[in-house]
Design an enzyme around this catalytic site. Structure first.
Site, short mmCIF file in Angstrom:
data_model
loop_
_atom_site.label_atom_id
_atom_site.label_comp_id
_atom_site.label_asym_id
_atom_site.label_seq_id
_atom_site.Cartn_x
_atom_site.Cartn_y
_atom_site.Cartn_z
N ASP A 122 52.44 -17.30 -66.68
CA ASP A 122 50.98 -17.40 -66.56
C ASP A 122 50.53 -18.84 -66.39
O ASP A 122 49.45 -19.22 -66.84
CB ASP A 122 50.27 -16.76 -67.78
CG ASP A 122 48.77 -16.76 -67.63
OD1 ASP A 122 48.27 -16.65 -66.49
OD2 ASP A 122 48.06 -16.91 -68.65
N ASP B 133 48.93 -21.06 -64.36
CA ASP B 133 48.07 -21.43 -63.23
C ASP B 133 48.20 -22.93 -62.97
O ASP B 133 48.23 -23.72 -63.90
CB ASP B 133 46.60 -21.15 -63.58
CG ASP B 133 46.29 -19.67 -63.66
OD1 ASP B 133 46.28 -19.03 -62.61
OD2 ASP B 133 46.04 -19.18 -64.78
#
Lengths: 195, 574
Positions: free
Chosen positions: B305, B307
């Site tokens: 996860d 980003d």
């Protein structure tokens, strides 16, 4: 990591609910049916939103005391329209020990069975977890988006997190038959928007 | 009534409903031109990070290391909105525009705090707001642009707040939403979509600033037959994430927009085998056509996860005996990246961990590809722990670069690890699709950790840390701003403080407790010869999530951070 079976069950249930929502033409057609967007009405029955019994009417004996909650849609018994045209109609139904309920909650319960909106009043996320409260040892509803927790024994009042108010209750009745809706939602369903 | 007339009437009616005039309209508004955006006046803050290069640096020095101790609030303004206030106040010649969660914009007199007008978006009742926030409004001529969580781009008249046009970008019911500040380049309004946790296919899209007409849309995940599609298996590319939910930066000399992209979806890497271009990357785009010129992927087959949506800063960097047209990006993946931007490529120059990580074994020197420890890579059916946590070494809050000190200032989080158990989950449009149960996400302090939040100062020329300031009882979740007064401004801690540090030494020079925690971006501006510092205080979203995850794990952690937004404006007491 050890999984809490009740928590896991609710999550799986939630996912399966979604699967129903996403499926096919028949569902889409149903969601477009007159009345599918309307909020639950008095005398509606409740049906399982997912799982092996999806679409079947919920009876009190289908629910185990202490949870986990099941996700449900209201259904108009006259037209057979399931009111799943709006996600705001989804409810959580849980059976609890009646002795645990406060007076106001008991007045809306069918025996120990209570129902609440499944949409968090904070920012509209779905409530997906049934977990031990951050500040106690009892299982509560939890919105994992922003960590708000609600106690279904006390009108789903907020016991943790940023949610500004309780979950709207859906009063229930059960007279030797299926669960039915006794009155419309108590309170505004959905998120608080700009203030 | 003709259809067109009826539609216009409807538009005007809705405009009346959502724009509330107070003392407005604004007189003598300064139209925003391409030249002003390219070379903004020192006293203004018209971009997300003040300038197209994304450095977060103000050339104002009236407030400096010698007088910052006399900084006092001169006015405040309560937004009346809860949740995370993440936007920088935008300043155009004495007018301040403040964006808040729930789709509001407030126009204020930047000198007095008097309200001109307020726009209130009427959000749908059934909206699912995973990230209820907004990061600011873009400016062009006499209009401003707001991206909304119900996935619209709205143009407002800057003088009155009335709606000029309102364009649907995508369908919020399918998990698409917008939280970023639009980037305006030569009459084009460019935004990127959120939704990486909901199984979307990311994109960057441009609209005509005057009409709202879509001009181009570039997907961050290539479709069948497009270059890079071979890095995806089967139909994974259709729902592979790569959302682009932060404002890009821009090089006017080469006419290139640099845009960051988010994680691959769902999280466990074995659910989407391959390198997964162009997730967790920086894209170089032509703002006229949307054509991708080149790219650099910070890490392949994202499984954490992580980003990498905070666009890299554009800095002319003196390093290794030459001037490098660099891109600098302290990554969520814990690597501090120095890249070189060229017309047809982005070259790896250097990279090093700026917080503890056990995921990477090193970086391939030629390609810049990080080498992963497979034991630290989440997969289906197994609990995997890794450092840093899924919030990374630095999340979206931006770093800053000081043109005076040559240092980069990073809002870092140290000593956080985390993990989750990967799980196969069917995708349902509009619902969370993480590849794990959300309540199964762990955040664990490292044994013996002495602190968590860490404001770091790095020399990008040498790779050496110049100084750091540690926060023992709080993470650090707020953007950093540097000024020519040798000040480093940052909030981001759970003690509700707003702070100024000495840019050269890291000495804490000033602090002020505010109403809530500060996630917003500090800015500096000037009106009638007086310099001000402004910031929004308003805790929520992921700063709150991290805090909630730490409750009970960190003794003495402050968990009572009240929500509610307030704009704070400071000046030096005379």
């Amino acid at each position: 990591m050890c999984q809490d079976p009740t928590r896991r069950a609710l999550i799986l249930t939630a996912l399966a609910t979604g699967a129903c929502l996403a499926s096919p033409q028949s569902s889409i057609a149903e969601e477009d049916s007159p009345g599918s967007n309307e909020r639950p009405q008095k005398a509606d029955v409740l049906v399982f939103a997912e799982g092996d019994h999806a679409g079947e009417v919920i009876k009190p004996q289908d629910l185990k005391t202490g949870g986990p909650p099941v996700r449900a849609w209201p259904k108009d018994p006259k037209t057979s329209v399931v009111r799943k045209g709006s996600r705001l109609n989804e409810v959580l139904v849980v059976r609890l020990d009646p002795a645990e309920l406060d007076e106001e909650t008991r007045s809306r319960a069918a025996g120990g069975i209570v129902a609440y909106s499944a949409i968090c009043v904070h920012t509209g996320c779905p409530i997906t977890a049934w977990v031990k409260a951050a500040g106690g040892d009892k299982d509560v509803f939890k919105c994992v988006c922003h960590n708000s927790e609600f106690d279904p024994r006390q009108s789903a009042q907020v016991v943790f997190g940023p949610a500004p108010r309780r979950l709207p209750a859906l009063p229930l009745a059960a007279d030797d038959g299926p669960l039915t809706v006794a009155a419309t939602f108590v309170g505004k369903v959905g998120a608080q928007q700009a203030r | 009534m003709a259809l067109k007339q009826w539609l216009l009437s409807g538009l005007l009616a809705s405009t009346c409903l959502v724009s509330i005039a107070a003392a407005g309209p604004i007189e003598n508004y300064s139209p925003v031109t391409a030249e002003r955006l390219k070379n903004p006046e020192p006293g203004n803050w018209m971009h997300y990070r003040r300038t197209y290069d994304g450095q977060g640096y103000s050339p104002l020095d009236q407030i400096n290391t010698s007088n910052v101790k006399n900084l006092v609030p001169v006015w405040t303004f309560s937004t009346g909105v809860v949740e995370g206030h993440e936007a920088p106040p935008i300043i155009n010649n004495g007018v301040m525009f403040v964006a808040t969660p729930m789709g509001q914009v407030i126009a204020l007199n930047a000198k007095t705090g008097d309200e001109y007008w307020r726009y209130k978006r009427q959000l749908p009742d059934d909206l699912f707001q995973l990230h209820p926030t907004n990061r600011g409004v873009g400016l062009w001529e006499d209009k401003l642009y707001l991206a909304t969580t119900d996935d619209h781009l709205v143009a407002l008249d800057a003088k009155t707040g009335k709606v000029v046009w309102d364009t649907k970008v995508q369908d919020y019911k399918k998990g698409q939403y917008l939280t970023l500040m639009p980037l305006v380049v030569d009459g084009k309004v460019i935004v990127g979509g959120s939704g990486g946790e909901l199984g979307v296919r990311g994109y960057v899209v441009a609209f005509d600033a005057n009409t709202g007409k879509e001009l181009w849309r570039t997907f961050t995940i290539p479709g069948t037959g497009e270059p890079g599609n071979e890095t995806w298996k089967g139909d994974d590319w259709k729902t592979g994430g790569g959302s682009a939910w932060m404002t890009g930066n821009y090089d006017p000399d080469t006419k290139t927009v640099y845009w960051g992209t988010g994680n691959a979806a769902p999280w466990p890497g074995d659910t989407h085998p391959g390198d997964n271009l162009y997730t967790s990357s920086v894209l170089a785009l032509d703002p006229d056509s949307g054509k991708m010129k080149t790219y650099f992927q910070y890490h392949q087959n994202d499984s954490w996860d992580w980003d990498e949506v905070d666009a890299p800063m554009l800095v002319d960097l003196q390093r290794d005996g030459r001037t490098i047209k660099s891109l600098i990006h302290p990554g969520r993946n814990a690597i501090f990246w120095i890249l070189e931007r060229k017309p047809d490529s982005i070259k790896y120059v250097a990279g090093w961990p700026f917080v503890h990580t056990d995921v990477w074994k090193g970086i391939e020197p030629e390609s810049g590809k990080p080498i992963v420890d497979p034991a630290r890579k989440p997969v289906i059916g197994k609990r995997v722990e890794f450092c840093p946590s899924l919030w990374g070494g630095k999340d979206w809050p931006s770093a800053a670069y000081s043109q005076k000190t040559g240092l980069v200032y990073v809002p870092a989080n140290e000593n956080f690890c985390g993990g989750f158990t990967g799980e196969k989950v069917p995708l349902v449009a509009g619902q969370l699709w993480l590849g794990t149960k959300p309540e199964d996400i762990g955040l664990t302090p490292r044994p013996g950790a002495t602190h968590f939040g860490e404001l770091q100062a790095w020399d990008p020329a040498t790779g050496k840390k110049a100084w750091s300031h540690n926060f023992p009882k709080s993470h650090l979740f707020g953007s950093v701003t540097a000024t020519a007064g040798d000040l480093i401004l940052v909030g981001g801690t759970n003690d509700r403080m707003f702070r100024a540090f000495h840019a050269k030494t890291g000495e804490l020079l000033w602090e002020q407790k505010t109403n809530s925690g500060i996630m917003g971006m500090p800015i500096a501006y000037e009106v009638d010869g007086t310099q001000y510092i402004a910031v929004q205080s308003g805790w929520g979203v992921d700063a709150q999530r991290i805090q909630d995850a730490l409750v009970g794990k960190v003794p003495g952690l402050e968990n009572n951070v009240p929500q509610g937004g307030v704009v704070w404006v400071f000046a030096v007491r005379k």
